[in-house]
Design an enzyme around this catalytic site. Structure first.
Site, PDB file in Angstrom:
ATOM      1  N   LYS A 138      -8.607   5.527   2.785  1.00 11.60           N
ATOM      2  CA  LYS A 138      -7.156   5.746   2.685  1.00 11.60           C
ATOM      3  C   LYS A 138      -6.851   7.010   1.883  1.00 11.60           C
ATOM      4  CE  LYS A 138      -6.158   1.963   0.430  1.00 11.60           C
ATOM      5  NZ  LYS A 138      -7.434   1.344   0.151  1.00 11.60           N
ATOM      6  N   ARG A 185       0.557  -5.046  -1.202  1.00 10.51           N
ATOM      7  CA  ARG A 185      -0.666  -5.843  -1.083  1.00 10.51           C
ATOM      8  C   ARG A 185      -0.357  -7.335  -1.029  1.00 10.51           C
ATOM      9  NH1 ARG A 185      -4.020  -1.528  -3.906  1.00 10.51           N
ATOM     10  NH2 ARG A 185      -6.199  -2.137  -3.763  1.00 10.51           N
TER      11      ARG A 185
END
Ligand code: AMP
Length: 175
Positions: free
Chosen positions: A14, A89
């Site tokens: 990422k 998340r």
């Protein structure tokens, strides 16, 4: 202008992809992991609160990271858009993000999910540790077997709730 969320396990790449997008498109990179590590290194009250969780690979409380993202998004005046890396998340974070974006009248264009076989992740992290060590950069305190196992478990739990959430909103894209 494009606003993105990147979802991927530790070691999925990422950060590397985000760096390219920043360079090529002038996007603002908001990595909650980087922001937390900076706060910890600077010894701010937020850093002190987050230090133990980050070091052991556990999630920092939703309220703390949501506040951090809210502050950072408020500063996006100059950017052509943003990349959220490592946030949300949890479902609570995803819902909070929706509220924050509504407040600043910004859409979320795409949620990009990095689909990397779990077996490959440990190998990539080992490479990152070796690179940091050889170039004199401090190795991340959570790049160890125990913390890594927790971080991968958390990622698996996160995708189970986040993918349906974003599929429903038709912004989800695998890669
Ligand atoms: P990362 O750099 O994204 O791998 O994040 C490193 C660590 O920071 C994670 O293992 C968590 O302890 C903490 N962290 C980063 N982002 C979040 C988030 N969105 N929610 C909770 N904890 C986070």
């Amino acid at each position: 202008m494009v606003n993105l969320v990147l979802i991927g396990a530790p070691g999925a790449g990422k950060g590397t992809q985000a760096e390219r997008l920043v360079r090529d498109y002038g996007l603002l990179h908001i990595s909650t992991g980087d922001l937390l590590r900076q706060a910890i290194a600077a010894g701010t009250p937020l850093g002190l609160k987050a230090k133990e969780a980050v070091g052991s690979g556990e999630l920092v409380p939703d309220k703390v990271v949501i506040g951090l993202v809210e502050e950072t998004l408020a500063d996006k005046a100059e950017a052509q858009g943003f990349i959220l890396d490592g946030f949300p998340r949890t479902l609570e974070q995803a819902r909070a993000l929706e509220g924050l974006l509504r407040k600043i009248a910004e859409p979320l264009h795409h949620v990009v999910v990095f689909d990397i076989p779990i077996g490959e992740l440990a190998e990539r992290i080992a490479k990152r540790v070796a690179q940091s060590s050889s170039s004199g950069v401090q190795v991340r305190s959570d790049d160890n077997t125990e913390a890594l196992r927790r971080r991968i478990d958390d990622f698996t739990r996160a995708t189970v709730v986040l993918l349906p959430f974003y599929e429903e909103r038709q912004v989800y894209q695998g890669c």
